[in-house]
Design an enzyme around this catalytic site. Structure first.
Site, PDB file in Angstrom:
ATOM      1  N   HIS A 173       0.810  -1.226   0.000  1.00  0.00           N
ATOM      2  CA  HIS A 173       0.000   0.000   0.000  1.00  0.00           C
ATOM      3  C   HIS A 173       0.836   1.267   0.000  1.00  0.00           C
ATOM      4  O   HIS A 173       0.300   2.357  -0.172  1.00  0.00           O
ATOM      5  CB  HIS A 173      -0.941  -0.003   1.213  1.00  0.00           C
ATOM      6  CG  HIS A 173      -2.034  -1.010   1.078  1.00  0.00           C
ATOM      7  ND1 HIS A 173      -3.289  -0.693   0.644  1.00  0.00           N
ATOM      8  CD2 HIS A 173      -2.033  -2.351   1.268  1.00  0.00           C
ATOM      9  CE1 HIS A 173      -4.032  -1.784   0.603  1.00  0.00           C
ATOM     10  NE2 HIS A 173      -3.285  -2.812   0.986  1.00  0.00           N
ATOM     11  N   ARG A 321       0.106   7.842  15.586  1.00  0.00           N
ATOM     12  CA  ARG A 321       1.486   7.593  16.059  1.00  0.00           C
ATOM     13  C   ARG A 321       2.022   8.724  16.947  1.00  0.00           C
ATOM     14  O   ARG A 321       3.214   9.003  16.951  1.00  0.00           O
ATOM     15  CB  ARG A 321       2.434   7.422  14.860  1.00  0.00           C
ATOM     16  CG  ARG A 321       1.992   6.334  13.899  1.00  0.00           C
ATOM     17  CD  ARG A 321       2.889   6.212  12.695  1.00  0.00           C
ATOM     18  NE  ARG A 321       2.247   5.378  11.667  1.00  0.00           N
ATOM     19  CZ  ARG A 321       2.710   5.197  10.447  1.00  0.00           C
ATOM     20  NH1 ARG A 321       3.829   5.752  10.073  1.00  0.00           N
ATOM     21  NH2 ARG A 321       2.066   4.436   9.575  1.00  0.00           N
ATOM     22  N   ASP A 382       3.290   9.512  -1.169  1.00  0.00           N
ATOM     23  CA  ASP A 382       2.097   8.800  -0.711  1.00  0.00           C
ATOM     24  C   ASP A 382       1.861   7.641  -1.672  1.00  0.00           C
ATOM     25  O   ASP A 382       1.902   7.840  -2.886  1.00  0.00           O
ATOM     26  CB  ASP A 382       0.893   9.755  -0.746  1.00  0.00           C
ATOM     27  CG  ASP A 382      -0.130   9.421   0.318  1.00  0.00           C
ATOM     28  OD1 ASP A 382      -0.159   8.258   0.763  1.00  0.00           O
ATOM     29  OD2 ASP A 382      -0.898  10.316   0.700  1.00  0.00           O
ATOM     30  N   TYR A 509      26.467 -27.913 -21.848  1.00  0.00           N
ATOM     31  CA  TYR A 509      27.439 -27.775 -20.747  1.00  0.00           C
ATOM     32  C   TYR A 509      27.032 -26.705 -19.731  1.00  0.00           C
ATOM     33  O   TYR A 509      26.475 -27.005 -18.683  1.00  0.00           O
ATOM     34  CB  TYR A 509      28.845 -27.509 -21.319  1.00  0.00           C
ATOM     35  CG  TYR A 509      29.877 -27.418 -20.237  1.00  0.00           C
ATOM     36  CD1 TYR A 509      30.230 -28.541 -19.494  1.00  0.00           C
ATOM     37  CD2 TYR A 509      30.487 -26.203 -19.927  1.00  0.00           C
ATOM     38  CE1 TYR A 509      31.152 -28.459 -18.459  1.00  0.00           C
ATOM     39  CE2 TYR A 509      31.416 -26.125 -18.898  1.00  0.00           C
ATOM     40  CZ  TYR A 509      31.738 -27.242 -18.164  1.00  0.00           C
ATOM     41  OH  TYR A 509      32.647 -27.155 -17.141  1.00  0.00           O
ATOM     42  N   ASP A 691      19.765 -25.773 -21.462  1.00  0.00           N
ATOM     43  CA  ASP A 691      19.079 -24.634 -20.836  1.00  0.00           C
ATOM     44  C   ASP A 691      19.017 -23.416 -21.747  1.00  0.00           C
ATOM     45  O   ASP A 691      18.288 -22.472 -21.489  1.00  0.00           O
ATOM     46  CB  ASP A 691      19.813 -24.216 -19.558  1.00  0.00           C
ATOM     47  CG  ASP A 691      21.130 -23.558 -19.892  1.00  0.00           C
ATOM     48  OD1 ASP A 691      21.997 -24.246 -20.465  1.00  0.00           O
ATOM     49  OD2 ASP A 691      21.263 -22.345 -19.641  1.00  0.00           O
TER      50      ASP A 691
HETATM   51  C1  GDG Z   1      -2.193   3.850   3.138  1.00  0.00           C
HETATM   52  C2  GDG Z   1      -1.175   4.538   2.206  1.00  0.00           C
HETATM   53  C3  GDG Z   1      -2.865   4.410   0.380  1.00  0.00           C
HETATM   54  C4  GDG Z   1      -8.912   9.845   7.190  1.00  0.00           C
HETATM   55  N1  GDG Z   1      -9.281  10.676   8.143  1.00  0.00           N
HETATM   56  C5  GDG Z   1     -10.549  10.389   8.454  1.00  0.00           C
HETATM   57  C6  GDG Z   1     -10.961   9.349   7.649  1.00  0.00           C
HETATM   58  N2  GDG Z   1      -9.938   9.030   6.866  1.00  0.00           N
HETATM   59  C7  GDG Z   1      -9.950   7.995   5.856  1.00  0.00           C
HETATM   60  C8  GDG Z   1     -10.010   8.631   4.476  1.00  0.00           C
HETATM   61  C9  GDG Z   1      -9.323   7.589   3.629  1.00  0.00           C
HETATM   62  C10 GDG Z   1      -8.331   6.966   4.580  1.00  0.00           C
HETATM   63  O1  GDG Z   1      -8.743   7.256   5.895  1.00  0.00           O
HETATM   64  C11 GDG Z   1      -6.906   7.530   4.406  1.00  0.00           C
HETATM   65  O2  GDG Z   1      -6.358   6.926   3.289  1.00  0.00           O
HETATM   66  P1  GDG Z   1      -5.068   7.477   2.558  1.00  0.00           P
HETATM   67  O3  GDG Z   1      -4.940   6.763   1.295  1.00  0.00           O
HETATM   68  O4  GDG Z   1      -5.186   8.928   2.371  1.00  0.00           O
HETATM   69  O5  GDG Z   1      -3.803   7.245   3.549  1.00  0.00           O
HETATM   70  P2  GDG Z   1      -3.193   6.093   4.564  1.00  0.00           P
HETATM   71  O6  GDG Z   1      -4.042   5.871   5.747  1.00  0.00           O
HETATM   72  O7  GDG Z   1      -1.814   6.535   4.862  1.00  0.00           O
HETATM   73  O8  GDG Z   1      -3.159   4.728   3.743  1.00  0.00           O
HETATM   74  C12 GDG Z   1      -1.912   5.326   1.152  1.00  0.00           C
HETATM   75  C13 GDG Z   1      -3.745   3.629   1.325  1.00  0.00           C
HETATM   76  O9  GDG Z   1      -2.989   2.945   2.306  1.00  0.00           O
HETATM   77  C14 GDG Z   1      -4.591   2.602   0.571  1.00  0.00           C
HETATM   78  O10 GDG Z   1      -3.802   1.704  -0.108  1.00  0.00           O
HETATM   79  O11 GDG Z   1      -3.672   5.207  -0.449  1.00  0.00           O
HETATM   80  O12 GDG Z   1      -0.992   5.919   0.263  1.00  0.00           O
HETATM   81  O13 GDG Z   1      -0.303   5.387   2.950  1.00  0.00           O
HETATM   82  O14 GDG Z   1     -10.237   6.618   3.207  1.00  0.00           O
HETATM   83  O15 GDG Z   1     -11.327   8.864   4.162  1.00  0.00           O
HETATM   84  N3  GDG Z   1     -12.193   8.842   7.706  1.00  0.00           N
HETATM   85  C15 GDG Z   1     -13.045   9.385   8.604  1.00  0.00           C
HETATM   86  N4  GDG Z   1     -12.669  10.363   9.430  1.00  0.00           N
HETATM   87  C16 GDG Z   1     -11.452  10.902   9.403  1.00  0.00           C
HETATM   88  O16 GDG Z   1     -11.144  11.811  10.164  1.00  0.00           O
HETATM   89  N5  GDG Z   1     -14.278   8.895   8.670  1.00  0.00           N
END
Ligand code: GDG
Length: 737
Positions: A173, A321, A382, A509, A691
């Site tokens: 991811h 974190r 990202d 060989y 091979d």
């Molecule tokens: C890893 C990779 C990759 C966030 N704040 C709130 C909230 N969220 C939800 C968002 C979104 C998800 O969390 C965050 O996803 P991201 O993709 O932006 O980032 P990571 O958590 O770091 O995820 C990333 C991902 O995996 C998937 O493969 O895209 O690059 O680092 O869905 O909506 N949801 C709610 N409240 C919040 O305050 N409800």
């Protein structure tokens, strides 16, 4: 997804947490990219799965036991969850340590933040083992095991060792960095981690760039070549590909009509005072470029005072974190910058930044997405960034503009966003102005284009794509399985050998009788090989031939004493025991070498570690000893030049061998050279093993009853395959014992 009985998702994160409020325990669903994605997927799949008696099983880390979860009402019936308990001291070094303090910064191009500690790695190995122990208890043949993310890079190989036939997929991811960054890891770790991932049959990344980085890194560190994104290991073909993860499009899109969302929208609108809203939401992390965003905004406010009082930036930072000192420090810096900017530009009735350090509920999130005029997403790196896709999907009547960092994986699909380099604060400032002032028509056009893409490759299409590609590679693997010399085939060969009275055995060989070596002169036959050749050629029922690309001097020095027919230079020269060498065709004109040699020499000089070998009938450029990527470039350049030369020299041909190029006369090959041996002879047992590409001519020229065997899992004219070179020696030993 019909071909699999069950799907077993393995990820460090558990889908649920148990929280205690007012002495009452409740189960909540965790947030975060992966859980959101998988929850949506399983929710959609559950009815179908139940009907077909299929299940989604999730194995993840938790301090609680399975019984604890089962005692509580689940927030969704998405998963049958199996917790993996990891003792606290191991967890600390595995999760906070190796995962988040070594791999996370390194893979996001923050090498100076990476900590390289043996105790971290040891705990990482141990934690992966604990996952293995839990999975072992659960999985059944026919399951599709899908391992996720950087916390479990070793698990695919651990599973493969225990369950050689298991269906294992792996998805990363986060970005896979370039070779130069990845190699900063200790030698042992970097090799073991790559081998760990290669335990999977299909390896997925978000983008083509990450896939290419991985392929290059595997080639340079482990030496496994790849073609069309497939890696060839002795045991299996492994497919790698880009699967840009999507979102649950309908869930976000339909939420715009949701009553609760509409109430949130009204509430927020009241607070906006007709200001245009800029919005961002991300976990607290140095990869997200939060400070860069603030600097860009500050420049914007300085340069364009006409926008004061007319815009607001709502920056939501989700706690993450924050027990780690680096994150605490970053939080303080963010808060100081917010205070400073608000102090500098704000007044009693207006503040440019509304900062919130908390998480939002789904309705608030959608309301903010839909109301904001600008989505400001500025990560320094990202893997994908789902927020960008969610933002596009939730554009309501305002039709906002997305500003997106070129270092988010999502940029590959969201080209109509205003793309910025987060390190360039002026560019961010200009993008904010442009976004705020963009005409409705242009905004609509950009959003529509991106939205279509997000809609058609949503989270379900993503998962389906992964599973479909998985099935394709499994089929390809099983086609080769059929040809691998298994016990049954081996017994048949042994039995036919035993009962035959006039046998012929043809052996290549290099790469067949002996393994490859960086310098060909070092690839000498050991005593074991000589002994087995002595034995097999000593049987009067056998005619043994070594048929190689090597020159006559080498073959004679190694095997001249044995009762073996030697064929050198790919069939150009032949020597029967007790006789002299004879050439298969006349080689009167060697003028061509004078033209070709300087051409090859130019490349030998420009590619350290490569050299020219001159044979009677051929010139060979060897590049096994060169740095692989560089040699690949040079070899392609040389190939181009040679091809042009060959256009005017039809009597010459280019043979691409294993890390070498050979230019030789046409008119003879390993196939033509053996036809004489078969004339007026009636062999009742024919075995040929090789091979190389040049062995394909040999395989084609054999009679139908021949056992032809290719070493390595590559498509071939041979009837069967052996996986490793050493299995050739094993097979010969079995025949003679
Ligand atoms: C890893 C990779 C990759 C966030 N704040 C709130 C909230 N969220 C939800 C968002 C979104 C998800 O969390 C965050 O996803 P991201 O993709 O932006 O980032 P990571 O958590 O770091 O995820 C990333 C991902 O995996 C998937 O493969 O895209 O690059 O680092 O869905 O909506 N949801 C709610 N409240 C919040 O305050 N409800």
């Amino acid at each position: 997804m019909n071909d699999f009985e069950r799907i077993v998702i393995i990820a460090n994160r558990s889908p649920f947490s148990i929280i205690t409020e007012k002495n009452k325990k409740t189960l909540i669903q965790n947030s975060g990219g992966l859980v959101s994605a998988m929850a949506s997927l399983s929710e959609k799949m559950i009815p179908a799965l139940q009907k077909q008696n299929h299940q989604i099983i999730w194995v993840g880390n938790s301090e609680f036991r399975k019984a604890d979860f089962e005692a509580l009402e689940p927030p969704s019936k998405s998963f049958d969850f199996y917790p993996v308990a990891i003792p606290e001291d191991i967890y600390k070094n595995y999760y906070h340590g190796f995962s988040n303090d070594t791999l996370w910064p390194l893979f996001h191009y923050f090498p100076r933040f990476s900590i390289f500690k043996d105790s971290y790695y040891d705990a990482y190995v141990e934690a992966n083992r604990l996952f293995l122990k839990q999975v072992e208890k659960i999985i059944r043949p026919g399951d599709f095991i899908w391992v996720h993310d950087y916390q479990l890079l070793l698990l695919p190989q651990m599973l493969r060792k225990k369950f050689p036939k298991a269906n294992i997929g792996f998805f990363l991811h986060i970005p896979f960095p370039s070779y130069e960054i990845y190699r900063l890891l200790n030698r042992k770790w970097r090799e073991e981690l790559l081998e760990g991932i290669l335990g999977a049959d299909l390896i997925g990344f978000h983008t083509n760039d990450y896939t290419q980085n991985f392929l290059q890194t595997v080639r340079r560190i482990l030496g496994n070549d790849n073609t069309i994104r497939k890696i060839f290991t002795p045991e299996r073909i492994i497919k790698t590909d880009a699967f840009p993860i999507g979102i649950d499009y309908n869930k976000f899109f339909n939420a715009l009509d949701d009553k609760a969302v509409k109430i949130e929208i009204k509430d927020i609108e009241k607070d906006l005072n007709n200001c245009k809203l800029i919005f961002s939401v991300d976990r607290l992390d140095y990869t997200k470029g939060i400070m860069n965003r603030l600097t860009g905004l500050e420049i914007f406010l300085e340069k364009y005072p006409e926008w004061h009082d007319k815009m607001m930036f709502n920056m939501v930072v989700v706690p993450s974190r924050d027990t780690i000192p680096r994150y605490q420090k970053m939080k303080r810096e963010i808060e100081a910058a917010v205070g400073r900017i608000n102090g500098k530009f704000g007044h009693l009735g207006w503040r440019p930044i509304i900062y919130q350090y908390k998480s939002l509920n789904f309705e608030q999130l959608v309301a903010l997405y839909s109301l904001s005029h600008v989505g400001l997403i500025t990560p320094l790196r990202d893997g994908m960034n789902l927020v960008a896709k969610e933002y596009i999907t939730c554009q309501g009547k305002n039709v906002g503009v997305l500003i997106l960092s070129e270092f988010a994986g999502a940029v590959a699909e969201l080209g109509e966003a205003l793309i910025i380099n987060p390190n360039d604060s002026n560019e961010i400032a200009e993008a904010i102005k442009k976004a705020l002032e963009m005409e409705l028509e242009e905004r609509e056009e950009r959003i529509q284009k991106m939205r279509k893409r997000i809609e058609s490759y949503d989270i379900f299409a993503w998962a389906e794509d992964f599973v479909n590609q998985f099935q394709i590679i499994k089929k390809e693997q099983s086609m080769l399985d059929v040809k691998i010399v298994n016990n049954k085939i081996e017994n048949r060969i042994k039995e036919d050998y035993r009962t035959a009275s006039n046998r012929i055995i043809l052996l290549d060989y290099d790469g067949t009788l002996v393994p490859f070596s960086r310098s060909p002169e070092k690839a000498l036959p050991g005593r074991g090989v000589i002994e087995q050749l002595k034995k097999i050629s000593g049987d009067e029922k056998n005619k043994v031939i070594i048929i190689s690309g090597r020159d006559k001097k080498f073959l004679y020095e190694c095997f001249g004493e044995l009762n073996i027919i030697l064929i050198a230079e790919h069939g150009f020269l032949i020597k029967y025991p007790g006789s002299e060498w004879s050439a298969e065709s006349e080689m009167t004109d060697n003028e061509w070498k004078k033209n070709v040699k300087p051409l090859i020499k130019k490349y030998a000089d420009r590619c350290a570690g490569s050299f020219i070998e001159e044979k009677e009938s051929a010139l060979v450029w060897h590049y096994r000893g060169s740095e692989s990527d560089f040699a690949l470039v040079r070899s392609q350049e040389l190939k181009e030049e040679l091809m042009e030369f060959l256009l005017y020299h039809k009597d010459l041909q280019l043979i691409e061998g294993n890390k070498n190029f050979e230019i030789k006369k046409t008119g003879y090959d390993k196939g033509t050279s053996i036809t004489k041996l078969f004339q007026n002879q009636n062999f009742d047992f024919v075995l040929a093993i090789g091979d190389d590409r040049t062995d394909e001519d040999l395989f084609k020229a054999l009679p139908n009853n021949a056992y032809s065997i290719k070493v390595g899992l590559i498509q071939s004219n041979a009837k069967y395959n052996l996986t490793h070179q050493y299995e050739v020696n094993d097979l010969i030993n079995k025949l003679i014992s």
